[in-house]
Write a protein that holds these residues in place. Structure first.
Motif, PDB file in Angstrom:
ATOM      1  N   ALA A   1       0.855  -1.188   0.000  1.00  0.00           N
ATOM      2  CA  ALA A   1       0.000   0.000   0.000  1.00  0.00           C
ATOM      3  C   ALA A   1       0.887   1.233   0.000  1.00  0.00           C
ATOM      4  O   ALA A   1       1.890   1.286   0.708  1.00  0.00           O
TER       5      ALA A   1
ATOM      6  N   GLN B   1      -6.499   1.148   1.991  1.00  0.00           N
ATOM      7  CA  GLN B   1      -5.765   0.128   1.243  1.00  0.00           C
ATOM      8  C   GLN B   1      -5.377  -1.033   2.156  1.00  0.00           C
ATOM      9  O   GLN B   1      -5.556  -2.206   1.796  1.00  0.00           O
TER      10      GLN B   1
ATOM     11  N   THR C   1       3.779  -0.929   3.760  1.00  0.00           N
ATOM     12  CA  THR C   1       3.147   0.370   3.517  1.00  0.00           C
ATOM     13  C   THR C   1       4.200   1.472   3.524  1.00  0.00           C
ATOM     14  O   THR C   1       5.208   1.378   4.218  1.00  0.00           O
TER      15      THR C   1
ATOM     16  N   ARG D   1      -0.907   2.740  -7.389  1.00  0.00           N
ATOM     17  CA  ARG D   1      -0.213   2.616  -6.109  1.00  0.00           C
ATOM     18  C   ARG D   1       1.125   1.907  -6.290  1.00  0.00           C
ATOM     19  O   ARG D   1       1.983   1.967  -5.438  1.00  0.00           O
TER      20      ARG D   1
END
Length: 187
Positions: free
Chosen positions: A6, A20, A34, A68
């Motif tokens: 993410a 996400q 992330t 992303r």
């Protein structure tokens, strides 16, 4: 194993990254990487590099949206080379694409090319809008020239870089560049 990734461009997009992560965890990703970093600054994307290093044969890297993960078709193809070299797959949730299949690999290439085309069209429209605003006097942009003499004069008056940048309407970094040039002139 499902491995999630993410990304949000800025810290202001906290809700985006949280959504996400929720989606990836709901899919039962065993590990989720992330980060808050622009897609343009590829070298700063340490968590993406960690996710790519972490995946093994038979794993699937999962992202919620294509944007992303990759910034262009070429970048996506580079990432796919790494993923495929590890005998892993990529799944993009919002597009229902899974590169574990031949159809999924083909669809990914097509969708990526379309996404890049859309981005280029958007940037072209943005440039046209800025040019129109310039012609109408509504968009000034940054100053075209920096006056080192004015900066030096304001420095001699005892003003700091922040004050100088505000008075001249230029970036502080520009002021520092001129100051550094004054301290160590290039011969």
């Amino acid at each position: 194993m499902l491995v999630g990734y993410a990304r949000a461009s800025t810290l202001d997009q906290k809700a985006s990254i949280e959504a996400q992560v929720r989606e990836l965890e709901a899919l039962h990703c065993e590990r989720v990487f992330t980060e808050h970093v622009s897609s343009v600054d590829v070298k700063a994307r340490g968590e993406l590099a960690a996710a790519l290093d972490f995946i093994r044969e038979g794993d699937t890297l999962v992202v919620t949206k294509l944007d992303r993960l990759a910034r262009s078709t070429a970048h996506l193809m580079e990432l796919m080379e790494v993923i495929e070299s590890k005998k892993a797959a990529l799944r993009i949730l919002d597009l229902s694409i899974d590169t574990g299949t031949a159809t999924g690999r083909m669809m990914l290439t097509v969708v990526s090319a379309i996404a890049q085309f859309e981005r280029e069209i958007m940037l072209e429209r943005q440039r046209e809008g800025i040019e129109k605003a310039r012609r109408e006097g509504k968009y000034k942009g940054r100053p075209s020239e920096i006056d080192p003499t004015a900066i030096k004069q304001l420095m001699e008056e005892g003003k700091g870089a922040t004050v100088i940048s505000k008075e001249l309407g230029i970036a502080r970094s520009s002021v520092y560049r001129v100051i550094d040039g004054i301290k160590a002139p290039i011969s």
